[in-house]
Design a protein around this motif. Structure first.
Motif, PDB file in Angstrom:
ATOM      1  N   LEU B 387     -17.844  14.539  -9.866  1.00  0.00           N
ATOM      2  CA  LEU B 387     -17.776  15.744  -9.054  1.00  0.00           C
ATOM      3  C   LEU B 387     -16.789  15.560  -7.921  1.00  0.00           C
ATOM      4  O   LEU B 387     -16.016  16.464  -7.591  1.00  0.00           O
ATOM      5  N   ASP B 388     -16.822  14.366  -7.314  1.00  0.00           N
ATOM      6  CA  ASP B 388     -15.893  14.041  -6.239  1.00  0.00           C
ATOM      7  C   ASP B 388     -14.460  14.254  -6.706  1.00  0.00           C
ATOM      8  O   ASP B 388     -13.671  14.929  -6.030  1.00  0.00           O
ATOM      9  N   VAL B 389     -14.159  13.680  -7.866  1.00  0.00           N
ATOM     10  CA  VAL B 389     -12.805  13.798  -8.398  1.00  0.00           C
ATOM     11  C   VAL B 389     -12.507  15.259  -8.721  1.00  0.00           C
ATOM     12  O   VAL B 389     -11.434  15.779  -8.404  1.00  0.00           O
ATOM     13  N   GLY B 390     -13.485  15.942  -9.317  1.00  0.00           N
ATOM     14  CA  GLY B 390     -13.301  17.353  -9.652  1.00  0.00           C
ATOM     15  C   GLY B 390     -13.025  18.199  -8.419  1.00  0.00           C
ATOM     16  O   GLY B 390     -12.107  19.021  -8.410  1.00  0.00           O
ATOM     17  N   LEU B 391     -13.816  17.969  -7.376  1.00  0.00           N
ATOM     18  CA  LEU B 391     -13.630  18.733  -6.146  1.00  0.00           C
ATOM     19  C   LEU B 391     -12.271  18.444  -5.521  1.00  0.00           C
ATOM     20  O   LEU B 391     -11.604  19.339  -5.012  1.00  0.00           O
ATOM     21  N   LEU B 392     -11.885  17.174  -5.596  1.00  0.00           N
ATOM     22  CA  LEU B 392     -10.603  16.774  -5.011  1.00  0.00           C
ATOM     23  C   LEU B 392      -9.462  17.515  -5.706  1.00  0.00           C
ATOM     24  O   LEU B 392      -8.641  18.173  -5.051  1.00  0.00           O
ATOM     25  N   VAL B 393      -9.439  17.424  -7.046  1.00  0.00           N
ATOM     26  CA  VAL B 393      -8.356  18.071  -7.790  1.00  0.00           C
ATOM     27  C   VAL B 393      -8.465  19.587  -7.643  1.00  0.00           C
ATOM     28  O   VAL B 393      -7.469  20.281  -7.429  1.00  0.00           O
ATOM     29  N   GLY B 394      -9.698  20.106  -7.720  1.00  0.00           N
ATOM     30  CA  GLY B 394      -9.898  21.548  -7.598  1.00  0.00           C
ATOM     31  C   GLY B 394      -9.428  22.072  -6.257  1.00  0.00           C
ATOM     32  O   GLY B 394      -8.742  23.096  -6.180  1.00  0.00           O
ATOM     33  N   ALA B 395      -9.792  21.347  -5.185  1.00  0.00           N
ATOM     34  CA  ALA B 395      -9.409  21.804  -3.858  1.00  0.00           C
ATOM     35  C   ALA B 395      -7.905  21.732  -3.669  1.00  0.00           C
ATOM     36  O   ALA B 395      -7.311  22.581  -2.983  1.00  0.00           O
ATOM     37  N   SER B 396      -7.272  20.743  -4.321  1.00  0.00           N
ATOM     38  CA  SER B 396      -5.824  20.630  -4.150  1.00  0.00           C
ATOM     39  C   SER B 396      -5.095  21.790  -4.804  1.00  0.00           C
ATOM     40  O   SER B 396      -3.957  22.100  -4.454  1.00  0.00           O
ATOM     41  N   LEU B 397      -5.758  22.466  -5.757  1.00  0.00           N
ATOM     42  CA  LEU B 397      -5.133  23.620  -6.414  1.00  0.00           C
ATOM     43  C   LEU B 397      -4.727  24.675  -5.393  1.00  0.00           C
ATOM     44  O   LEU B 397      -3.710  25.351  -5.558  1.00  0.00           O
ATOM     45  N   GLY B 398      -5.531  24.829  -4.332  1.00  0.00           N
ATOM     46  CA  GLY B 398      -5.213  25.817  -3.311  1.00  0.00           C
ATOM     47  C   GLY B 398      -3.848  25.558  -2.703  1.00  0.00           C
ATOM     48  O   GLY B 398      -2.998  26.457  -2.618  1.00  0.00           O
ATOM     49  N   GLN B 399      -3.638  24.302  -2.319  1.00  0.00           N
ATOM     50  CA  GLN B 399      -2.357  23.936  -1.710  1.00  0.00           C
ATOM     51  C   GLN B 399      -1.223  24.065  -2.730  1.00  0.00           C
ATOM     52  O   GLN B 399      -0.148  24.576  -2.414  1.00  0.00           O
ATOM     53  N   PHE B 400      -1.480  23.618  -3.962  1.00  0.00           N
ATOM     54  CA  PHE B 400      -0.487  23.753  -5.038  1.00  0.00           C
ATOM     55  C   PHE B 400      -0.045  25.209  -5.169  1.00  0.00           C
ATOM     56  O   PHE B 400       1.143  25.509  -5.272  1.00  0.00           O
ATOM     57  N   LEU B 401      -1.043  26.096  -5.195  1.00  0.00           N
ATOM     58  CA  LEU B 401      -0.759  27.513  -5.406  1.00  0.00           C
ATOM     59  C   LEU B 401       0.183  28.036  -4.327  1.00  0.00           C
ATOM     60  O   LEU B 401       1.204  28.668  -4.623  1.00  0.00           O
ATOM     61  N   ILE B 402      -0.150  27.740  -3.063  1.00  0.00           N
ATOM     62  CA  ILE B 402       0.691  28.210  -1.961  1.00  0.00           C
ATOM     63  C   ILE B 402       2.095  27.637  -2.097  1.00  0.00           C
ATOM     64  O   ILE B 402       3.095  28.343  -1.939  1.00  0.00           O
ATOM     65  N   CYS B 403       2.181  26.344  -2.441  1.00  0.00           N
ATOM     66  CA  CYS B 403       3.496  25.708  -2.561  1.00  0.00           C
ATOM     67  C   CYS B 403       4.334  26.377  -3.640  1.00  0.00           C
ATOM     68  O   CYS B 403       5.511  26.692  -3.419  1.00  0.00           O
ATOM     69  N   TYR B 404       3.736  26.593  -4.814  1.00  0.00           N
ATOM     70  CA  TYR B 404       4.521  27.184  -5.894  1.00  0.00           C
ATOM     71  C   TYR B 404       4.918  28.618  -5.586  1.00  0.00           C
ATOM     72  O   TYR B 404       6.020  29.049  -5.921  1.00  0.00           O
ATOM     73  N   PHE B 405       4.032  29.371  -4.957  1.00  0.00           N
ATOM     74  CA  PHE B 405       4.405  30.729  -4.572  1.00  0.00           C
ATOM     75  C   PHE B 405       5.561  30.689  -3.572  1.00  0.00           C
ATOM     76  O   PHE B 405       6.474  31.504  -3.652  1.00  0.00           O
TER      77      PHE B 405
END
Lengths: 570, 570
Positions: B387-405
């Protein structure tokens, strides 16, 4: 001395049997270690983890980055007027598609030349319904591409050549991918695992991007085509994705553009389904890379139509009724008469309500039977089954979403008239049906197949082995046969439950086929009924339906396959 | 006869040791069976599955239905003008919140009264940073609710009483939930598992719904407040969610409405974070229901600041520089001078680029060290770590999204001027940094803690036990000590690698703190720079940033905690 010697020799023979047991247990442990590949729970056992290696991480990042970049480009091309055109999106897609195609060709060549490239096959992966669906939808996708090529060739003088290039590249991709997946869907690749993982993830991203673009294009097309006349404000959408706004100014070279355009838009839903199917299969292949399967005991369970009677008959009635109403519905809806349209909708909803009610009650009966029948559940970690359940629940989300949007829309519009009332009832009952059917399928897929219960008990019960062993040691006599009584003797007692379960499965199977055919062949009551577009804006509603519906269709097909499996194992 | 007898007795003594081994192995097997609770991979072992029972299914369906209904209502309230008002949404939320609160009170009372309600605690769940964050953000949420109550009391004559009721109910919910999660986050509940599962899923849905509503309100507020003046077209948004449009007509009873309104909007981001934290903790508790943990060997790893020097120093420099630029940025951006604003943005981007470059290179060095160091990975199935790893990768998606936009927006706008160039570079480097840091953290979290390697080897190696056993049988003499050489002897050789790893972790930790502080305390260069709103429509851009940013903040906090763990285990 003699008794002592005898005792010694007895205990030695006991020793031998203990040794054999020890080895058997140790073998079992090593089997666990191999087949679990890194998912062992116990402290103490720590095999080197294979799952989360660098290739795994890299492939995940490749997919993640490609998808997020794709989302940004698609969003830009939808919302922006000038700077991000459809050409940008198409160039990105062409790049992805070519890379995936090259990788698949490389994979095919490489695995066929290298000895022991694929040691194991996952017998659960790529079942025949999935592969057949892939081929069917693949053919439709290729036809769509051909129509697109003809359409854009006709408008060559005023469209970018990228618009012709994309369908060409896509057609090649679809053909190569369908061939590779048909042959290699069950592979558990053992060599060059990292490259294979990355390649598979690239292919997965490509399929999801194609899916995303198709959904967007379909939604925009519906938004501008049937409802709103092309005004200045809407030109942007046409410019952006389709170049349809230029249609009036651009002359077609072969005078068949309109026909082919209409034709390829009819084929979009098949392309969307194709992408979903290919994504699911690629994902399973990715999961299976490096997996070492014990060659699976394929159940040779026979299926005889004569075992069951009531279920298939009732199901057939639903199927025929569904097909009849579907035909009448399609004919009536296409007329411009609003009264006819409303009648068609009412008939459609009533048909659906009846079907869904019957399905809910039979699935509920099935759940109750599962609860009564205390048969053990299969609990082995099986990636394919986990994925199966995940895909099932995930795909059902599409239908759930549409239902809840409908419920909120109808409730907030005040439930006026028969149509709305029926629409509401239909959506609510569908939600209930989805919940119960999902529960039934998940429980059913996790059950031990009936025929093997007796065999399984022998291996399963470590405590029994231990007790047997203790018994042997204390009595110092090896009994000829200490195996548990085969459960097949109890078969007679359970057969009424099994029979009812089989009837239920057969009935649900045919009902799901009915509910699959109706939307798959073009019925869209969501757009014929105006309550959705009235409450939400049309574009939102179109997006919800266009995203939810293909998942709903996928869900029904998947349910049919799962029900067949449950029926065999019942 | 003597040799025979001797051989017999020898083999009997061997039998004894074999018996002991057999029992040890059988114990291990039963440990596996208990601790795996239904995730055993091997054919043959089929313990009754506990995971996928009816309570599990029911709780999943409850959550799924509540969330989808919520999504439909939120969408309706955003897009519809009249029929779905904010009151409908609030009534739905009040219902959810009250149900969750009642359940939590029941849970608290029940578990404290029933003996053996909670037999086990998951030492990994609810780490102190998560619980402290929960309390901190909880306090801010309660303050926000108080401000909201004061604001709506002032406008009582023209607003629905529901608007006052919701913050009151929400404040009670936040207080109860913070208390319950603070005390019970580590619980592995053993009694009334089905009710507990359903209750936890209800709470999870409530938190996600509150999060969704807060994100939507925040986005709509930003859309209408700073950029567009309230025109006729935008009134609908105000009407719908906030009643802000009526502000001009409605008179405030205590003349402080404006102040409190501004104040509570500043506190929204904390409420959003609170919901995310509570969701994560509730989900872990749900996963832990019915789990039987072996009381975990908590690593008593000491952490001394003097072990490392360069890393913390360099990190402190980055932290101080980050804080300084943050203060200057906030001061400059609030001025109306566009030149000052641009300078502030340039400074901010340069600061970020330097930080991210340093972080990427050090994380890369860490990854290379991991690859060189062949230490075994922990591969036990650990839900909390997954779950820790999942949350880490999942939460990073937010930053990824902003960066790619951002990347797509800047590229399509033609990269004009220094600001845009720096913005692009910053976004691209952040993407790279996120990938490398995620890889570093995933690898780090899966490594065996250093100190325990020697102890683990003894239990881990079944083959060694087997070999030892075979050796014994063949030599017929039990060696006094056949354990592998403790790896602590090798400690000296590895220490330079470990030291560099610790330095890297300390540096990354402080850098992540820096990158956490800047957005958490209000810097929003995404809105100060106009390229995003220009390319996408403002509302889309606001939605992307408002969904992505809280996840980004959560990601940085989570990274800090994970880096601390990796640092200790290095």
């Amino acid at each position: 001395m003699a008794p002592q010697k005898a005792s010694g020799s007895y205990s030695c023979s006991s020793n031998m049997s203990t040794k054999a047991d020890l080895e058997a247990i140790e073998n079992q442990i090593s089997t666990i270690q191999i087949s679990s590949h890194g998912e062992m729970p116990a402290r103490g056992f720590k095999p080197v983890e294979k799952g989360r290696n660098w290739g795994w991480l890299l492939s995940g990042f490749i997919s993640l980055n490609a998808l997020l970049l794709g989302i940004a480009i698609v969003s830009g091309s939808v919302f922006n007027k000038v700077q991000i055109t459809s050409s940008h999106l198409l160039i990105f897609l062409i790049l992805l598609v070519i890379l995936s195609t090259v990788w698949m060709v490389y994979y095919k060549v490489h695995t066929s030349r290298v000895y022991r490239a694929v040691l194991y096959k996952d017998s659960h992966a790529g079942p025949v319904w999935l592969r057949s669906g892939l081929v069917l939808f693949g053919i439709c996708s290729v036809i769509m591409d051909i129509f697109k090529i003809i359409f854009y060739v006709g408008r060559m003088n005023c469209e970018s050549p990228i618009k012709i290039a994309f369908p060409v590249v896509q057609a090649v991709f679809v053909i190569v991918q369908t061939y590779v997946l048909w042959i290699h869907a069950k592979d558990c690749v053992q060599i060059k695992q990292n490259i294979t993982r990355c390649g598979l993830m690239l292919t997965l991203s490509t399929n999801l991007m194609v899916w995303m673009m198709a959904v967007t294009e379909e939604s925009l097309h519906q938004t501008v085509a049937p409802v709103k006349p092309p005004t200045n404000n809407n030109n942007s959408y046409n410019d952006t994705l389709d170049g349809r706004a230029a249609a009036s100014e651009c002359e077609c070279l072969h005078n068949m553009c309109d026909l082919f355009e209409k034709a390829y838009y009819y084929l979009y839903p098949f392309n969307i389904e194709y992408s979903l199917f290919a994504s699911a299969m690629t994902y399973v292949m990715w999961k299976n890379v490096g997996r070492k399967m014990d060659d699976h005991h394929s159940h040779k369970l026979h299926f005889s139509l004569w075992d069951v009677l009531v279920g298939p008959l009732a199901g057939l009635i639903v199927l025929v009724a569904g097909l009849a109403t579907f035909v009448v519905y399609e004919v009536d809806v296409s007329k411009d008469d609003p009264k006819k349209k409303e009648e068609a909708l009412i008939m459609h909803y009533i048909m659906n309500i009846v079907a869904v009610l019957l399905m809910s009650s039979s699935a509920l009966a099935g759940c109750i039977l599962f609860r009564m029948d205390k048969r053990e559940q299969v609990s082995g970690k099986n990636p394919t089954r986990s994925l199966d359940v995940g895909l099932l629940v995930g795909a059902s989300l599409g239908q759930f979403l549409i239902c809840y949007f409908t419920i909120v829309a109808v409730l907030s519009s005040g439930v006026q008239g028969h149509t709305n009332g029926l629409n509401l009832a239909c959506a609510m009952l569908t939600v209930i049906e989805l919940c119960i059917q999902n529960a039934f399928l998940i429980k059913g897929l996790h059950r031990e197949p009936f025929k093997e219960t007796d065999v399984a008990t022998v291996f399963a019960n470590v405590m029994a082995v231990k007790e047997r062993d203790l018994e042997r040691r204390s009595s110092s006599i090896v009994p000829a046969h200490t195996l548990p009584i085969p459960l097949t003797l109890l078969q007679g007692r359970m057969s009424w439950k099994r029979r009812i379960l089989k009837e239920i499965c057969a009935f649900l199977l045919l009902c799901n086929v009915t509910l699959w055919i109706i939307p798959a062949f073009g019925a869209r009551p969501q757009f014929d009924n105006t309550v959705g577009p009235d409450i939400y804006e049309f574009q939102t509603w179109a997006a919800v339906v266009n995203i939810g519906m293909p998942f709903g269709i996928f869900y029904r097909m998947h349910s049919v396959a799962s029900l067949f499996e449950v029926c065999l194992a019942a």
